[in-house]
Design an enzyme around this catalytic site. Structure first.
Site, PDB file in Angstrom:
ATOM      1  N   HIS A   1      -0.301   0.527 -10.135  1.00 22.58           N
ATOM      2  CA  HIS A   1      -0.962  -0.553  -9.389  1.00 22.58           C
ATOM      3  C   HIS A   1      -1.349  -1.683 -10.348  1.00 22.58           C
ATOM      4  O   HIS A   1      -2.478  -2.189 -10.339  1.00 22.58           O
ATOM      5  CB  HIS A   1      -2.185  -0.038  -8.636  1.00 22.58           C
ATOM      6  CG  HIS A   1      -2.478  -0.818  -7.389  1.00 22.58           C
ATOM      7  ND1 HIS A   1      -2.985  -0.253  -6.249  1.00 22.58           N
ATOM      8  CD2 HIS A   1      -2.320  -2.128  -7.097  1.00 22.58           C
ATOM      9  CE1 HIS A   1      -3.133  -1.160  -5.305  1.00 22.58           C
ATOM     10  NE2 HIS A   1      -2.729  -2.323  -5.805  1.00 22.58           N
TER      11      HIS A   1
ATOM     12  N   ARG B   1       0.849  -1.183   0.000  1.00 19.55           N
ATOM     13  CA  ARG B   1       0.000   0.000   0.000  1.00 19.55           C
ATOM     14  C   ARG B   1       0.887   1.237   0.000  1.00 19.55           C
ATOM     15  O   ARG B   1       1.912   1.282   0.686  1.00 19.55           O
ATOM     16  CB  ARG B   1      -0.921   0.023   1.231  1.00 19.55           C
ATOM     17  CG  ARG B   1      -2.057  -0.989   1.180  1.00 19.55           C
ATOM     18  CD  ARG B   1      -3.061  -0.654   0.095  1.00 19.55           C
ATOM     19  NE  ARG B   1      -4.193  -1.580   0.041  1.00 19.55           N
ATOM     20  CZ  ARG B   1      -4.262  -2.647  -0.718  1.00 19.55           C
ATOM     21  NH1 ARG B   1      -3.218  -2.953  -1.490  1.00 19.55           N
ATOM     22  NH2 ARG B   1      -5.336  -3.410  -0.732  1.00 19.55           N
TER      23      ARG B   1
ATOM     24  N   GLU C   1      -3.188   7.884  -4.454  1.00 19.32           N
ATOM     25  CA  GLU C   1      -3.374   6.977  -5.587  1.00 19.32           C
ATOM     26  C   GLU C   1      -4.794   7.127  -6.123  1.00 19.32           C
ATOM     27  O   GLU C   1      -5.734   7.041  -5.332  1.00 19.32           O
ATOM     28  CB  GLU C   1      -3.126   5.537  -5.148  1.00 19.32           C
ATOM     29  CG  GLU C   1      -3.159   4.535  -6.274  1.00 19.32           C
ATOM     30  CD  GLU C   1      -2.801   3.115  -5.849  1.00 19.32           C
ATOM     31  OE1 GLU C   1      -3.576   2.199  -6.180  1.00 19.32           O
ATOM     32  OE2 GLU C   1      -1.763   2.939  -5.177  1.00 19.32           O
TER      33      GLU C   1
END
Length: 321
Positions: free
Chosen positions: A277, A229, A258
């Site tokens: 991601h 994360r 993000e």
């Protein structure tokens, strides 16, 4: 007994449907997407296979079990998202292959300065970028030893790196690690590592666990990788440290914030590799096959009232061991 109402939101093909239905022949299956599912369908579901946005759930009373298609489950552990009576399982075990190979790829990319040569190629610049290092004889520190972190450590060990692992409890050291510690020892081992890899979930305990002090405690030649994360790293501090020339490079598949805004300074930080991601997802077809297998095995176990894989502890966001 009424047949179970099962919603499947992952993009299954006919063979996947046949597999899942073979595990629950008396159930009623609805195949849809997280975007198209209705509130009425959610309210009636006994089982959900796939990630539905947490804000859509609101502790549905009929929901007995939810199987996530992600390894991360922290967003579903917040109070009010699911009933405490609902079983939550994640997809740990599906992503280790794809993401650990991504981690190995960016390790080699930064170590061999391939990202610099790519930039030089784009600029038609014939330039030698100088000295590189080797994985053999290096030290790798993996923070977070689930399926993903463990798979990366195993690969680095096979290539000749000395491997150190950190997880919540320093028990039962696996063979692919040379040393194992709990998080209390992070500051002690951090300066020893040539590669530092993070594969942590989002939690109060992991929030900005890599701050500026710890970034500067790393070797100037170290390579930092984050696939867990983005909140595990203080992004502003990372920009400062990279631009100061401290660290050989950093690769992140997750960021904070993000998505990363177009004008964010992290894009232009020195020796920075950013991917959106994308190291997991379903880019490697085997990842999706593993998710379906986990879901099928858990569906069979749930209906037989047998132990299930990857049951999540709501208090920690981690899978129960």
């Amino acid at each position: 007994m009424q047949p179970k109402q099962i919603i499947v939101t992952i993009p299954v093909k006919e063979r996947h449907k046949a597999y899942l239905e073979s595990k629950a022949p008396d159930a009623r299956f609805l195949y849809t997407s997280a975007q198209n599912i209705t509130d009425d369908e959610l309210d009636k579901a006994n089982i959900i296979i796939g990630n539905v946005p947490p804000k859509r759930l609101h502790s549905p009373a009929a929901l007995e079990w939810m199987q996530l298609n992600s390894a991360g489950s922290d967003n579903y552990c917040a109070p009010g998202v699911l009933s405490p009576r609902t079983i939550l399982t994640n997809a740990t075990g599906a992503y280790g292959l794809a993401i650990s190979e991504y981690m190995l790829a960016v390790s080699l990319q930064i170590q061999n300065k391939l990202f610099l040569y790519r930039d030089n190629q784009r600029n038609h610049l014939w330039k030698d970028e100088g000295e590189v290092t080797s994985i053999e004889g290096s030290t790798t520190l993996v923070i977070g030893l689930g399926d993903i972190g463990g798979s990366y450590a195993r690969k680095m060990k096979a290539l000749g790196s000395y491997t150190i692992g950190i997880r919540r409890t320093a028990t039962n050291k696996p063979d692919y690690l040379d040393e194992l510690y709990s998080m209390d020892s992070l500051d002690e081992v951090l300066p020893r590592a040539d590669f530092i890899a993070l594969s942590l979930p989002n939690s109060p305990a992991t929030y900005r666990i890599i701050n500026e002090t710890r970034l500067r405690a790393m070797k100037k030649t170290a390579i930092l990788i984050n696939v867990g994360r983005g909140t595990a790293i203080d992004t502003d501090a990372l920009v400062r440290v990279l631009n100061d020339g401290h660290l050989a490079g950093c690769a992140v598949d997750v960021t904070d914030p993000e998505p990363l805004p177009p004008d964010h300074p992290l894009w232009d930080a020195r020796n920075m590799v950013i991917t959106p991601h994308s190291s997991g997802s379903y880019h490697l077809p085997e990842t999706f096959e593993r998710i379906v297998r986990i879901a099928g095995e858990n569906l069979e176990a749930f209906l037989a009232e047998k132990p299930m894989r990857n049951v999540v502890d709501f208090s920690t966001g981690y899978r129960k061991r």
